[in-house]
Design a protein around this motif. Sequence first.
Motif, PDB file in Angstrom:
ATOM      1  N   UNK A 154       2.856 -33.699 -27.156  1.00  0.00           N
ATOM      2  CA  UNK A 154       3.454 -34.673 -26.239  1.00  0.00           C
ATOM      3  C   UNK A 154       4.586 -35.429 -26.924  1.00  0.00           C
ATOM      4  N   UNK A 155       4.333 -35.839 -28.154  1.00  0.00           N
ATOM      5  CA  UNK A 155       5.367 -36.601 -28.867  1.00  0.00           C
ATOM      6  C   UNK A 155       6.579 -35.721 -29.193  1.00  0.00           C
ATOM      7  N   UNK A 156       6.318 -34.485 -29.591  1.00  0.00           N
ATOM      8  CA  UNK A 156       7.420 -33.556 -29.910  1.00  0.00           C
ATOM      9  C   UNK A 156       8.296 -33.329 -28.676  1.00  0.00           C
ATOM     10  N   UNK A 162      15.748 -32.670 -24.062  1.00  0.00           N
ATOM     11  CA  UNK A 162      15.538 -31.888 -22.833  1.00  0.00           C
ATOM     12  C   UNK A 162      14.292 -32.341 -22.075  1.00  0.00           C
ATOM     13  N   UNK A 163      13.464 -33.154 -22.706  1.00  0.00           N
ATOM     14  CA  UNK A 163      12.224 -33.645 -22.092  1.00  0.00           C
ATOM     15  C   UNK A 163      11.486 -32.513 -21.367  1.00  0.00           C
ATOM     16  N   UNK A 164      11.137 -31.479 -22.098  1.00  0.00           N
ATOM     17  CA  UNK A 164      10.481 -30.342 -21.437  1.00  0.00           C
ATOM     18  C   UNK A 164       9.058 -30.691 -20.985  1.00  0.00           C
TER      19      UNK A 164
ATOM     20  N   UNK B  72      24.336 -29.444 -20.015  1.00  0.00           N
ATOM     21  CA  UNK B  72      24.815 -30.824 -20.087  1.00  0.00           C
ATOM     22  C   UNK B  72      24.331 -31.577 -21.304  1.00  0.00           C
ATOM     23  N   UNK B  73      23.232 -31.126 -21.867  1.00  0.00           N
ATOM     24  CA  UNK B  73      22.647 -31.865 -22.992  1.00  0.00           C
ATOM     25  C   UNK B  73      23.141 -31.332 -24.336  1.00  0.00           C
ATOM     26  N   UNK B  74      23.682 -30.109 -24.334  1.00  0.00           N
ATOM     27  CA  UNK B  74      24.108 -29.528 -25.614  1.00  0.00           C
ATOM     28  C   UNK B  74      25.103 -30.404 -26.379  1.00  0.00           C
ATOM     29  N   UNK B  75      26.057 -31.014 -25.691  1.00  0.00           N
ATOM     30  CA  UNK B  75      26.979 -31.864 -26.470  1.00  0.00           C
ATOM     31  C   UNK B  75      26.261 -32.968 -27.239  1.00  0.00           C
ATOM     32  N   UNK B  96      14.223 -32.345 -36.159  1.00  0.00           N
ATOM     33  CA  UNK B  96      13.098 -32.706 -35.298  1.00  0.00           C
ATOM     34  C   UNK B  96      13.176 -32.010 -33.951  1.00  0.00           C
ATOM     35  N   UNK B  97      14.225 -31.236 -33.747  1.00  0.00           N
ATOM     36  CA  UNK B  97      14.464 -30.651 -32.425  1.00  0.00           C
ATOM     37  C   UNK B  97      14.022 -29.185 -32.386  1.00  0.00           C
ATOM     38  N   UNK B  98      13.071 -28.916 -31.535  1.00  0.00           N
ATOM     39  CA  UNK B  98      12.657 -27.513 -31.374  1.00  0.00           C
ATOM     40  C   UNK B  98      13.486 -26.810 -30.312  1.00  0.00           C
ATOM     41  N   UNK B  99      14.053 -27.560 -29.419  1.00  0.00           N
ATOM     42  CA  UNK B  99      14.866 -26.994 -28.344  1.00  0.00           C
ATOM     43  C   UNK B  99      16.339 -27.355 -28.536  1.00  0.00           C
ATOM     44  N   UNK B 100      17.331 -26.582 -28.165  1.00  0.00           N
ATOM     45  CA  UNK B 100      17.152 -25.244 -27.615  1.00  0.00           C
ATOM     46  C   UNK B 100      16.599 -24.284 -28.667  1.00  0.00           C
ATOM     47  N   UNK B 101      15.996 -23.218 -28.190  1.00  0.00           N
ATOM     48  CA  UNK B 101      15.443 -22.205 -29.083  1.00  0.00           C
ATOM     49  C   UNK B 101      16.584 -21.425 -29.736  1.00  0.00           C
ATOM     50  N   UNK B 102      16.243 -20.712 -30.773  1.00  0.00           N
ATOM     51  CA  UNK B 102      17.225 -19.851 -31.440  1.00  0.00           C
ATOM     52  C   UNK B 102      17.818 -18.877 -30.420  1.00  0.00           C
TER      53      UNK B 102
END
Lengths: 421, 421, 421, 421
Positions: A154-156, A162-164, B72-75, B96-102
């Motif tokens: 949840x925290x991640x 992107x608030x997935x 829209x969030x990529x920038x 700390x960002x897992x998204x966007x994926x590779x």
Amino acid sequence: MTAPPNRSQLTARFHSVRQTTEQLCAPLTIEDHVVQPEEFVSPPKWHLGHTTWFFETFILKNYGKNYKPFNEIYPYVFNSYYESIGDRVLRKRRGTLSRPSVEEVYTYRKHVNDLMPEIIASVSESDWQKFSFLLELGLQHEQQHQELLVTDIKYIFFCSPFKPAYQKHTQSASAAPLKSEYIKISGGMHEIGHRGKDFCFDNEIPAHKVYVEDFTISNTPITNGEYLAFMEDGGYKRFDLWLADGWDTIQRLGWQSPLYWEKVNGAWCEFTLAGMHKVDPDLPVCHVSFYEADAFAKWRNERLLTEQEWEIAARQLTKEPYKGNFLESRNYHPLAGEDNSAQHLLGNSWEWTSSAYLPYPGYKPYDGALGEYNGKFMMNQMVLRGGSCATPQSHIRASYRNFFQPETRWQFSGIRLSNAV
Amino acid sequence: MTAPPNRSQLTARFHSVRQTTEQLCAPLTIEDHVVQPEEFVSPPKWHLGHTTWFFETFILKNYGKNYKPFNEIYPYVFNSYYESIGDRVLRKRRGTLSRPSVEEVYTYRKHVNDLMPEIIASVSESDWQKFSFLLELGLQHEQQHQELLVTDIKYIFFCSPFKPAYQKHTQSASAAPLKSEYIKISGGMHEIGHRGKDFCFDNEIPAHKVYVEDFTISNTPITNGEYLAFMEDGGYKRFDLWLADGWDTIQRLGWQSPLYWEKVNGAWCEFTLAGMHKVDPDLPVCHVSFYEADAFAKWRNERLLTEQEWEIAARQLTKEPYKGNFLESRNYHPLAGEDNSAQHLLGNSWEWTSSAYLPYPGYKPYDGALGEYNGKFMMNQMVLRGGSCATPQSHIRASYRNFFQPETRWQFSGIRLSNAV
Amino acid sequence: MTAPPNRSQLTARFHSVRQTTEQLCAPLTIEDHVVQPEEFVSPPKWHLGHTTWFFETFILKNYGKNYKPFNEIYPYVFNSYYESIGDRVLRKRRGTLSRPSVEEVYTYRKHVNDLMPEIIASVSESDWQKFSFLLELGLQHEQQHQELLVTDIKYIFFCSPFKPAYQKHTQSASAAPLKSEYIKISGGMHEIGHRGKDFCFDNEIPAHKVYVEDFTISNTPITNGEYLAFMEDGGYKRFDLWLADGWDTIQRLGWQSPLYWEKVNGAWCEFTLAGMHKVDPDLPVCHVSFYEADAFAKWRNERLLTEQEWEIAARQLTKEPYKGNFLESRNYHPLAGEDNSAQHLLGNSWEWTSSAYLPYPGYKPYDGALGEYNGKFMMNQMVLRGGSCATPQSHIRASYRNFFQPETRWQFSGIRLSNAV
Amino acid sequence: MTAPPNRSQLTARFHSVRQTTEQLCAPLTIEDHVVQPEEFVSPPKWHLGHTTWFFETFILKNYGKNYKPFNEIYPYVFNSYYESIGDRVLRKRRGTLSRPSVEEVYTYRKHVNDLMPEIIASVSESDWQKFSFLLELGLQHEQQHQELLVTDIKYIFFCSPFKPAYQKHTQSASAAPLKSEYIKISGGMHEIGHRGKDFCFDNEIPAHKVYVEDFTISNTPITNGEYLAFMEDGGYKRFDLWLADGWDTIQRLGWQSPLYWEKVNGAWCEFTLAGMHKVDPDLPVCHVSFYEADAFAKWRNERLLTEQEWEIAARQLTKEPYKGNFLESRNYHPLAGEDNSAQHLLGNSWEWTSSAYLPYPGYKPYDGALGEYNGKFMMNQMVLRGGSCATPQSHIRASYRNFFQPETRWQFSGIRLSNAV
């Protein structure tokens, strides 16, 4: 000491618990397994490995014949805090590790899972009681990490721009909220703590006598609506409501609401595992720190319960098998309304008590390295009771003592009050 | 302003540069793309996205007809430090960002790559000069990130307890080390800085006159063996050799050797992109900070060169096309021995100069947001010259000014001395 | 090496300089001597002791017959940063020391003062040149601390909630402000640095040739009024005007104006050694950092001068003996209007140059422990030129190089611009 | 609510308490009054002013006719932590203030002292109970600061490189140490907390019933000799003895012994208010943190007492008027041997209990600003009981609850154990 379960039952339970962990990670991308946005969060990959390391270290190394470690470096990577076991990656560095890969961690899990049935089957009768306790401890440990997986994911996800969403939004099946009232509980001498042959942690024993005065306990947790009234009344601006450390904390961190709340176009919204949604005033408030729970109680001229009072009430108001909003319900969010587990005392949200986390009279930690499991953390933490929507049902009980620092709020932690002085 | 290249040449160069970046990431696992062990490192995934964002922001948004942002969030995710462009993820939070994926980042790259040929083909003649400069700037920018990819991957792998190798160890093809000697360079009035129509960065111009005295420059960089002599002579223990800030730095961080050096069973070893290997005394020392380079020079009673001296020497000693140990050589480590690029002045390792990174007389930053590219970093940094084994060959030139804080050492940064006072 | 002065002249100068220091402290309470509100400030008591320790350490220990240290612990207390001399109190801990008392420090001063005349008289002719240089160095060192005493006392008083005044407010005797214009200076080959037999610091030599283009220099420093225009134009809000480190600094520290400026009832006021007063738009702006000076210059589309340009201009525009607003004037604040020291190039306020503080070509630090005096600080600092209203007149000269980190602003530091590109 | 004392008695007590404070400061230099070597220490000057401000704020402003504040800025300087009263100097900045001078603070004290007798004489009968409680609270408050003065002066002198002595060393008049034995105390229902008309703090009430099991309590505190045995057995190296936070603390701060212990020529010495002296193995150990007390108890396989147990024992083992080693004894150091206050349960050293500092059931803080006196600190602190050699005799009682963070050790804090499980 717990009653030795049946070997086949334990084997089945082993596989069930292990599968649940993996199911919790199923919606994640590989990348989601790796990151650690704050020190208090662990990467999901690490949870998957650490729970496996626990079985390897405390079961396979002791009961596996000629067992060779799966990988010589894994203990360094997956040891959490056991000084007895040796050096380890600093907690705050867990998110810096790209290796082992998620796939390798699953291979590690399979390796351990595959060895376990034969070991369960072959342990001697004389070893069985100790062995089965250790195995159950490993499973309870893994269940604790299931809860952490939910709260860490949840925290991640919340930290992502992107608030997935982890899951689709499910309309809460809960009925209309209960009418709030205060239940009177008689004081006097009571027994507190775990008694019996079922599993419990060392911090729940010895059972012991305590004296308490008559007290009351609300039949409902505090709702978002009630908490909003506190916020709107300037609750976060009135220093007289706060402990000094709490006031420092909210100033320093700029807290103005529970964790996960954000104002979107003028309306309070809340990040959930189903994404961002408007705050529902009927739902229990959660993700508040002890400091916020305590300030809220002061604002209401009421108070939190001690952990002794909470346990006395819970023993009277709940009964096994508990029904309620647990991990298995897959809501991953507190519900409103009546349920079958006594006004949500169990499940839904942990409830902050006014008790510091200290050893019970006569407390003895486990022997050896496992002695580090609970005892060494008995300082500067407050007790929470009752489990949450992220707690497995088979993991919770009235005597269960959870504990966190008073500023912690990424767990599902809420508020229940007593209105007696 | 640079000479406008041919459209098809530029299209080809665009694809070539973009492919090189992806080839550099080919040996990585998905997880390797995500982590950020220190603030100065960026996750490889971020480099892949940021270089793409650069083209999207400065080319597609301006020259693409009705171009709609890919996301829209990529920038917000991929802006590095351009205040003009808007808010962005804090540098230290990139890991700390897992998204966007590779995979999503590669889709983003393809999206931009696919649009570019048509745009290159369709830009009007009147816009071509400006457009082609912007595109070349984007490519030079991506080449800078290629170098950072190499050095960041090296650091990420080094932080892994598994110490993985990025590539197989290749025996250096280098000949016997050159005999060290000092080349005399005549002083007087010289011109410094870039002149001509080829691409250069804004910090290399205006070309301008400087006066220098006669000086010498070593034909070889300092070797590991020479640096070991400094270490063994107590170089890290003698405060008289160090700048005050440098002495503080090595005390605070406990430095006793270059970065990546570790003693294994009593022998100094060095982590390379081919794994851990014994330190080869004939190879150039690298991964030293300015402080170490300066202290070493003092220990030798010699000195670093100023960037003016370095450039004057390089203009005399090297000639285009440069041959040497560049990114394309895929050594990813400095080599010893003679080569064709003038004693490694270009390629192999960057060389710390004794010059602070300051604007040339009459310096003008680029217009608009690109004005943030170089100028705003002209403080508390020292100039390095010459490129390294991680620098693309088409990216380097004698007038090229690299710059880092004096404590930086995760780049391939080495030492070359003058023995004239 | 400096020309040996006459013994009686030097004795007289010794007593004069020493007395000046004590006169500066005369308005202080005992308690004012003790405190250290920030690490960059030293308690006045410490300045009194440290300057004395300097003479004891470098003169009395070497030239006093059978000299026994006044107190065995004083070197630990009063050594500033000389690693060669041994351990010492951490700089930031100077304000934690109540002992020695102010009275004891004065006794220490008297002890050293009383011994000096005989030593000056008795040093052999062969030692005289070296001795007299050391003594003059000690006096120049004490003059540097006189300036620091003024600026540290100002900061100490400013931190007091009582905002006490160090002296009565004296109407500035200055004439109407000069009309601002730019003076043209011819470029070409010039000599920079100190030449001759008079005293200078090691960082001012060797004198050496430099080439500069034609340039201009304003005949006046920037005034408060001009700086207010920058502030009112949003100077502190426009990131495009700032170096990246400067922007970080003003965000982090919340700077919106020069140090010592505060808005009182809507009007900008400035704390001076005569207390709080309305900002006078005609007075030179001071207490700005390099970052602010640089941003202001960018806002004006002008630029700071290099230290070479500044020195070339100062050699042409000023002449000895300098008249102007120095420590001896006891204004302790910059003045407006014409004076006899060439438009305040000397005295009034230090002027930030665009030059990093680096060694001159061929720089050699002093021998022994004194080698730590200047050289080890040549990193991450910018050069200031010209002296200030807190600089003793006999301490300043055109070649004098002062240096501070670019965020420093508790010195009397101001701005002078060139309008040539 | 306390019993109203006689007016003349209270006047006499007022002057006596106020004089004692000043007597404690008599051996100090002016400079000793000013410094604050760590945030937890306050400058003696501040204690002198703050205790005076307390009377001014809570008595003179309410009961003085037309009382005008002595100085408008003093409340900003001398308010400790009362948010209700307004802004104040940050605690860690107290040592940066040179003004008001020590002399001015004494003038402030005299001003308040001189006004008080008339006010005491003139308060109406109807106001007397409330007034006399407030005045007594002010006196008890000043007595708390007397203890802090002793411990802060000790720390200030210890931080001095001169290690000055506050008083001459007095041979302890104590008899041979008591033979250690464990006293049995019967469990069951007991009353805890203050009951009666004498003064107590709000945190000591309401008196309430508790149930405890039978327990034991040592008749003696742990001695230096016993603690040395722990140290020599590697007590500071064995993580299994320590709470996790405690282990972190001793690693981070490098603790190897109690505060004030230093090895001099191979022998353990201890800084006291009479200077450095060899550690006497027969004296009680003091200046240990809770973490050290707890680790010591674990090493002995014994335990600390809860505050309930401690109070039950103290009620049985001590009687008023207490005789013992209090502030009035002017030893300022714990003594060994038998005394008349029940084995040093009262006086000598505070004793860490195993109880967190939490409100008693039904706790109500004082009204208004005084509500900030105790309640807001009830988090992350542990209770100490019994008073010390720096506690005034009239200030201590069996129900008195002192509290500090578990890492605190600059108070006279020691260890007493129970050997019952």
